[in-house]
Design an enzyme around this catalytic site. Structure first.
Site, PDB file in Angstrom:
ATOM      1  N   ALA A   7      11.620  -5.743  37.344  1.00 59.96           N
ATOM      2  CA  ALA A   7      10.842  -6.942  37.036  1.00 59.96           C
ATOM      3  C   ALA A   7      11.354  -7.655  35.791  1.00 59.96           C
ATOM      4  O   ALA A   7      11.883  -7.033  34.868  1.00 59.96           O
ATOM      5  CB  ALA A   7       9.372  -6.569  36.843  1.00 59.96           C
ATOM      6  N   GLU A   8      11.181  -8.966  35.801  1.00 64.65           N
ATOM      7  CA  GLU A   8      11.487  -9.781  34.623  1.00 64.65           C
ATOM      8  C   GLU A   8      10.225 -10.200  33.888  1.00 64.65           C
ATOM      9  O   GLU A   8      10.281 -10.520  32.705  1.00 64.65           O
ATOM     10  CB  GLU A   8      12.279 -11.028  35.036  1.00 64.65           C
ATOM     11  CG  GLU A   8      13.653 -10.726  35.625  1.00 64.65           C
ATOM     12  CD  GLU A   8      14.393 -11.989  36.032  1.00 64.65           C
ATOM     13  OE1 GLU A   8      14.041 -13.080  35.513  1.00 64.65           O
ATOM     14  OE2 GLU A   8      15.315 -11.894  36.859  1.00 64.65           O
ATOM     15  N   ALA A   9       9.103 -10.211  34.598  1.00 65.95           N
ATOM     16  CA  ALA A   9       7.849 -10.652  33.983  1.00 65.95           C
ATOM     17  C   ALA A   9       6.696  -9.784  34.451  1.00 65.95           C
ATOM     18  O   ALA A   9       6.672  -9.322  35.605  1.00 65.95           O
ATOM     19  CB  ALA A   9       7.579 -12.110  34.330  1.00 65.95           C
ATOM     20  N   LYS A  52      10.224 -11.088  41.198  1.00 62.22           N
ATOM     21  CA  LYS A  52      10.648 -10.452  39.954  1.00 62.22           C
ATOM     22  C   LYS A  52       9.488 -10.275  38.980  1.00 62.22           C
ATOM     23  O   LYS A  52       9.693 -10.055  37.789  1.00 62.22           O
ATOM     24  CB  LYS A  52      11.751 -11.279  39.296  1.00 62.22           C
ATOM     25  CG  LYS A  52      13.083 -11.256  40.040  1.00 62.22           C
ATOM     26  CD  LYS A  52      13.728  -9.885  39.962  1.00 62.22           C
ATOM     27  CE  LYS A  52      15.121  -9.876  40.551  1.00 62.22           C
ATOM     28  NZ  LYS A  52      15.739  -8.527  40.437  1.00 62.22           N
TER      29      LYS A  52
END
Length: 299
Positions: free
Chosen positions: A54-56, A280
């Protein structure tokens, strides 16, 4: 990382369960607050895999980040750990009673001094943006059934408003004159949110406008939620929406558009603002019918 492991529960595994999907699809009115399934904590391998994928991380607020006037134990350290790993941390709430700025200020007062207004997404701002997206003219007024935060977010996008806190003190005797003077053609929409000062006057004016063809928008449609102290469920924005829709003679779907979780409109707003695809992101929440359904709907 240990703090992250403690807080992040593998709610995504529920999404693979067909029974869960059936419950969400057919029982949206339920809060799913009971312990009807077992929790599964992340081990180090799964925690690392989740974080790296994940990015967020998108966090609900009430009952997840804070309870009453206090942060949940471990939240501050967990969020710092996630940010230390280069992850975006944002907050998404269906509570439309406060502006995003007010929510950010509250988080700062609780010790999260890095939070900015841009880190907060709420259904009040989301429904204001939805008015724009649906082409509601700013030459027309918006009738607000809700609190000051909802009114202020709608006004911040350039709309004129009536109702809201300004009509909190109106009574039955004020209705006949108001209905005689009100011109439905001068209104672009009625916007409903949680209104703790809902009265018969607001209900009469809002429903009259909707009966006369004014579109009905909702900040969100949660029928109830844990708003006060203790574990009691209080009426939510969906209850206010249902009252206005019933008085206007509507049958489901009650609103012409709904902005908050679990709507895709809300997900698109977050995606566009962060420039990060939903696949993401990880949604962390405490309600299956709003938070987790939102994560599933958005992918």
């Amino acid at each position: 990382m240990a703090r992250v492991k403690q807080l992040l529960v593998v709610l995504s595994c529920l999404a693979l369960n067909s029974r869960f999907r059936e419950l969400v699809d057919h029982n949206r009115s339920l809060a799913f607050s009971g312990h009807w399934t077992k929790r599964r904590e992340l081990d180090s391998r799964l925690a690392h895999k989740l974080i790296e994928s994940a990015e967020a991380f998108v966090f609900d607020l009430d009952g997840v980040i804070w309870i009453g006037g206090f942060l949940v134990e471990g939240v501050q350290e967990t969020l710092e750990d996630l940010r230390g790993h280069g992850k975006s941390v944002i907050f998404a709430t269906n509570n439309a009673m406060r502006t995003r700025s007010e929510v950010a200020s509250r988080l700062k007062s609780l010790g999260l001094d890095w939070v900015m207004e841009s880190d907060v997404f709420n259904s009040a701002n989301a429904v204001a943006r939805l008015l724009e997206a649906r082409g509601i003219s700013k030459d027309r007024s918006i009738y607000i059934v809700g609190e000051a935060g909802l009114r202020d977010e709608v006004q911040a996008l350039g709309y004129r408003t009536q109702g809201g806190p300004d009509d909190a003190g109106k009574s039955l005797k004020d209705i006949p004159t108001a209905l005689e003077r009100i011109d439905p053609s001068s209104f672009g929409a009625v916007v409903c949110g949680l209104d703790q000062h809902l009265n018969y006057y607001k209900l009469a004016l809002a429903s009259s406008l909707v009966r006369n063809g004014v579109p009905l928008f909702a900040s969100n449609d949660d029928l109830f939620g844990q708003l006060g102290p203790g574990k009691h469920q209080w009426p939510g924005a969906g209850s206010v929406l249902a009252a206005v829709a019933a008085a206007a003679g509507r049958r489901p779907p009650l609103a012409d558009a709904t902005a908050g979780k679990p709507s895709l409109e809300f997900a698109k707003l977050i995606e566009h603002s962060l420039d990060i695809p939903a696949r993401k992101m990880v949604m962390v929440g405490d309600r299956l019918d709003t938070d987790i359904a939102f994560g599933n709907n958005a992918g």
